[in-house]
Write a protein that holds these residues in place. Structure first.
Motif, PDB file in Angstrom:
ATOM      1  N   ALA A   1       0.812  -1.226   0.000  1.00 60.25           N
ATOM      2  CA  ALA A   1       0.000   0.000   0.000  1.00 60.25           C
ATOM      3  C   ALA A   1       0.840   1.270   0.000  1.00 60.25           C
ATOM      4  O   ALA A   1       0.360   2.327  -0.422  1.00 60.25           O
ATOM      5  N   GLU A   2       2.091   1.199   0.446  1.00 57.79           N
ATOM      6  CA  GLU A   2       2.964   2.370   0.464  1.00 57.79           C
ATOM      7  C   GLU A   2       3.761   2.536  -0.828  1.00 57.79           C
ATOM      8  O   GLU A   2       4.514   3.486  -0.973  1.00 57.79           O
ATOM      9  N   GLY A   3       3.603   1.586  -1.759  1.00 53.11           N
ATOM     10  CA  GLY A   3       4.329   1.675  -3.017  1.00 53.11           C
ATOM     11  C   GLY A   3       5.708   1.042  -2.981  1.00 53.11           C
ATOM     12  O   GLY A   3       6.534   1.315  -3.854  1.00 53.11           O
ATOM     13  N   MET A   4       5.952   0.195  -1.999  1.00 52.73           N
ATOM     14  CA  MET A   4       7.221  -0.531  -1.928  1.00 52.73           C
ATOM     15  C   MET A   4       7.045  -1.894  -2.596  1.00 52.73           C
ATOM     16  O   MET A   4       6.056  -2.593  -2.354  1.00 52.73           O
ATOM     17  N   MET A   5       8.017  -2.251  -3.432  1.00 54.01           N
ATOM     18  CA  MET A   5       7.926  -3.523  -4.144  1.00 54.01           C
ATOM     19  C   MET A   5       8.151  -4.677  -3.173  1.00 54.01           C
ATOM     20  O   MET A   5       9.085  -4.672  -2.389  1.00 54.01           O
ATOM     21  N   ARG A   6       7.259  -5.662  -3.250  1.00 53.70           N
ATOM     22  CA  ARG A   6       7.348  -6.852  -2.395  1.00 53.70           C
ATOM     23  C   ARG A   6       7.952  -8.036  -3.152  1.00 53.70           C
ATOM     24  O   ARG A   6       8.646  -8.854  -2.571  1.00 53.70           O
ATOM     25  N   GLU A   7       7.620  -8.134  -4.441  1.00 53.34           N
ATOM     26  CA  GLU A   7       8.107  -9.247  -5.245  1.00 53.34           C
ATOM     27  C   GLU A   7       7.929  -8.888  -6.714  1.00 53.34           C
ATOM     28  O   GLU A   7       7.121  -8.028  -7.063  1.00 53.34           O
ATOM     29  N   ALA A   8       8.667  -9.583  -7.572  1.00 52.40           N
ATOM     30  CA  ALA A   8       8.542  -9.385  -9.016  1.00 52.40           C
ATOM     31  C   ALA A   8       8.919 -10.677  -9.712  1.00 52.40           C
ATOM     32  O   ALA A   8       9.690 -11.479  -9.184  1.00 52.40           O
ATOM     33  N   ASP A   9       8.347 -10.871 -10.898  1.00 54.30           N
ATOM     34  CA  ASP A   9       8.657 -12.059 -11.675  1.00 54.30           C
ATOM     35  C   ASP A   9       8.281 -11.801 -13.126  1.00 54.30           C
ATOM     36  O   ASP A   9       7.599 -10.819 -13.435  1.00 54.30           O
TER      37      ASP A   9
ATOM     38  N   VAL B   1       0.027 -17.479 -19.741  1.00 59.71           N
ATOM     39  CA  VAL B   1      -0.131 -18.211 -18.475  1.00 59.71           C
ATOM     40  C   VAL B   1       0.078 -17.289 -17.278  1.00 59.71           C
ATOM     41  O   VAL B   1       0.703 -17.661 -16.280  1.00 59.71           O
ATOM     42  N   ILE B   2      -0.489 -16.106 -17.333  1.00 57.65           N
ATOM     43  CA  ILE B   2      -0.279 -15.086 -16.306  1.00 57.65           C
ATOM     44  C   ILE B   2      -1.055 -15.339 -15.008  1.00 57.65           C
ATOM     45  O   ILE B   2      -0.621 -14.959 -13.928  1.00 57.65           O
ATOM     46  N   GLU B   3      -2.202 -15.996 -15.091  1.00 60.52           N
ATOM     47  CA  GLU B   3      -3.075 -16.128 -13.913  1.00 60.52           C
ATOM     48  C   GLU B   3      -2.415 -16.770 -12.699  1.00 60.52           C
ATOM     49  O   GLU B   3      -2.603 -16.267 -11.572  1.00 60.52           O
ATOM     50  N   PRO B   4      -1.652 -17.863 -12.848  1.00 60.15           N
ATOM     51  CA  PRO B   4      -1.017 -18.427 -11.647  1.00 60.15           C
ATOM     52  C   PRO B   4      -0.048 -17.459 -10.957  1.00 60.15           C
ATOM     53  O   PRO B   4       0.047 -17.448  -9.723  1.00 60.15           O
ATOM     54  N   LEU B   5       0.642 -16.631 -11.734  1.00 57.24           N
ATOM     55  CA  LEU B   5       1.546 -15.663 -11.111  1.00 57.24           C
ATOM     56  C   LEU B   5       0.757 -14.584 -10.379  1.00 57.24           C
ATOM     57  O   LEU B   5       1.143 -14.176  -9.278  1.00 57.24           O
ATOM     58  N   ILE B   6      -0.336 -14.132 -10.957  1.00 57.80           N
ATOM     59  CA  ILE B   6      -1.189 -13.159 -10.256  1.00 57.80           C
ATOM     60  C   ILE B   6      -1.628 -13.738  -8.919  1.00 57.80           C
ATOM     61  O   ILE B   6      -1.539 -13.081  -7.874  1.00 57.80           O
ATOM     62  N   ALA B   7      -2.104 -14.986  -8.927  1.00 61.58           N
ATOM     63  CA  ALA B   7      -2.561 -15.639  -7.692  1.00 61.58           C
ATOM     64  C   ALA B   7      -1.421 -15.752  -6.684  1.00 61.58           C
ATOM     65  O   ALA B   7      -1.614 -15.498  -5.483  1.00 61.58           O
ATOM     66  N   ARG B   8      -0.232 -16.117  -7.160  1.00 61.23           N
ATOM     67  CA  ARG B   8       0.911 -16.262  -6.243  1.00 61.23           C
ATOM     68  C   ARG B   8       1.278 -14.921  -5.612  1.00 61.23           C
ATOM     69  O   ARG B   8       1.528 -14.827  -4.408  1.00 61.23           O
ATOM     70  N   LEU B   9       1.291 -13.856  -6.400  1.00 64.96           N
ATOM     71  CA  LEU B   9       1.647 -12.543  -5.865  1.00 64.96           C
ATOM     72  C   LEU B   9       0.596 -12.053  -4.869  1.00 64.96           C
ATOM     73  O   LEU B   9       0.937 -11.503  -3.815  1.00 64.96           O
ATOM     74  N   PHE B  10      -0.670 -12.254  -5.180  1.00 62.92           N
ATOM     75  CA  PHE B  10      -1.725 -11.810  -4.273  1.00 62.92           C
ATOM     76  C   PHE B  10      -1.890 -12.732  -3.057  1.00 62.92           C
ATOM     77  O   PHE B  10      -2.608 -12.397  -2.116  1.00 62.92           O
ATOM     78  N   ALA B  11      -1.212 -13.876  -3.054  1.00 64.01           N
ATOM     79  CA  ALA B  11      -1.241 -14.744  -1.864  1.00 64.01           C
ATOM     80  C   ALA B  11      -0.558 -14.050  -0.686  1.00 64.01           C
ATOM     81  O   ALA B  11      -0.837 -14.365   0.473  1.00 64.01           O
ATOM     82  N   ASP B  12       0.315 -13.106  -0.978  1.00 60.10           N
ATOM     83  CA  ASP B  12       0.947 -12.295   0.066  1.00 60.10           C
ATOM     84  C   ASP B  12      -0.054 -11.215   0.455  1.00 60.10           C
ATOM     85  O   ASP B  12      -0.373 -10.325  -0.349  1.00 60.10           O
ATOM     86  N   PRO B  13      -0.585 -11.247   1.680  1.00 58.53           N
ATOM     87  CA  PRO B  13      -1.601 -10.260   2.073  1.00 58.53           C
ATOM     88  C   PRO B  13      -1.097  -8.818   2.073  1.00 58.53           C
ATOM     89  O   PRO B  13      -1.902  -7.881   2.043  1.00 58.53           O
ATOM     90  N   ALA B  14       0.205  -8.626   2.085  1.00 57.37           N
ATOM     91  CA  ALA B  14       0.748  -7.267   2.061  1.00 57.37           C
ATOM     92  C   ALA B  14       0.753  -6.664   0.662  1.00 57.37           C
ATOM     93  O   ALA B  14       0.911  -5.450   0.511  1.00 57.37           O
TER      94      ALA B  14
ATOM     95  N   SER C   1      -0.721  -5.003  -2.325  1.00 57.74           N
ATOM     96  CA  SER C   1      -1.908  -4.181  -2.549  1.00 57.74           C
ATOM     97  C   SER C   1      -2.307  -4.145  -4.022  1.00 57.74           C
ATOM     98  O   SER C   1      -3.490  -4.148  -4.349  1.00 57.74           O
ATOM     99  N   TYR C   2      -1.300  -4.101  -4.915  1.00 54.52           N
ATOM    100  CA  TYR C   2      -1.568  -4.032  -6.351  1.00 54.52           C
ATOM    101  C   TYR C   2      -0.354  -4.533  -7.109  1.00 54.52           C
ATOM    102  O   TYR C   2       0.744  -4.654  -6.549  1.00 54.52           O
ATOM    103  N   ILE C   3      -0.578  -4.815  -8.385  1.00 51.02           N
ATOM    104  CA  ILE C   3       0.480  -5.323  -9.255  1.00 51.02           C
ATOM    105  C   ILE C   3       0.553  -4.440 -10.494  1.00 51.02           C
ATOM    106  O   ILE C   3      -0.484  -4.120 -11.080  1.00 51.02           O
ATOM    107  N   HIS C   4       1.755  -4.087 -10.884  1.00 51.04           N
ATOM    108  CA  HIS C   4       1.957  -3.411 -12.166  1.00 51.04           C
ATOM    109  C   HIS C   4       2.479  -4.427 -13.156  1.00 51.04           C
ATOM    110  O   HIS C   4       3.316  -5.264 -12.818  1.00 51.04           O
ATOM    111  N   VAL C   5       1.984  -4.318 -14.385  1.00 53.33           N
ATOM    112  CA  VAL C   5       2.419  -5.185 -15.468  1.00 53.33           C
ATOM    113  C   VAL C   5       3.180  -4.328 -16.467  1.00 53.33           C
ATOM    114  O   VAL C   5       2.727  -3.243 -16.837  1.00 53.33           O
ATOM    115  N   HIS C   6       4.344  -4.828 -16.873  1.00 54.19           N
ATOM    116  CA  HIS C   6       5.162  -4.164 -17.884  1.00 54.19           C
ATOM    117  C   HIS C   6       5.475  -5.169 -18.974  1.00 54.19           C
ATOM    118  O   HIS C   6       5.594  -6.365 -18.700  1.00 54.19           O
TER     119      HIS C   6
END
Length: 155
Positions: free
Chosen positions: A107-115, A121-134, A136-141
């Motif tokens: 929520a503060e804009g600090m990166m928690r993880e990236a891959d 096959v993007i959906e499993p990665l979205i689920a894995r990243l959002f499994a971390d309750p901290a 808040s959002y994901i940017h896609v590049h």
């Protein structure tokens, strides 16, 4: 895990649509006539522009948080695009055929993880990243050219 992908609001770009090339250049913006697809991914409607359409190439602050991860990069917006893409549990075709870099932020804009993942096959990665309750959002590049593609939030 339900997710929501949104394109950029057209509002900040509307004043640029139709400006003469000279005026766009003074603002650091370039107009291109689309001659092939894919190749000019619109960040409002989240689709590749079609041959014959025009797009504007400009710098966009994609991560405005006042953190070390504040970032901007070049993006395309299609002239005339007015309705931002907004869908739950759907991946726009503009993402499906590309190698993508996903960056998860708190929520503060600090990166928690990236891959990196193929868009097909993007959906499993979205689920894995959002499994971390901290997270808040994901940017896609787009991983190869590196430009901002879109935002993913929890739905």
């Amino acid at each position: 895990m339900a997710f929501r992908i949104t394109g950029l609001s057209a509002e900040p770009f509307l004043p640029l649509f139709g400006l003469p090339d000279e005026e766009l250049a003074r603002r650091g913006v370039r107009r291109y006539l689309v001659d092939a697809t894919p190749g000019f991914p619109d960040r409002i409607e989240m689709r590749d522009a079609e041959p014959g359409e025009t797009v504007l190439l400009l710098n966009h602050v994609c991560q405005p948080a006042e953190t070390p991860y504040r970032a901007s990069h070049a993006i395309f917006v299609r002239e005339g695009a007015t309705r931002a893409y907004d869908a739950v549990d759907e991946i726009p075709p503009v993402m499906r055929g590309r190698l993508l870099s996903l960056r998860a932020y708190d929520a503060e804009g600090m990166m928690r993880e990236a891959d990196v993942v193929e868009g097909a096959v993007i959906e499993p990665l979205i689920a894995r990243l959002f499994a971390d309750p901290a997270v808040s959002y994901i940017h896609v590049h787009n991983a190869r050219p590196g430009c901002y593609s879109g935002r993913i939030d929890r739905a």
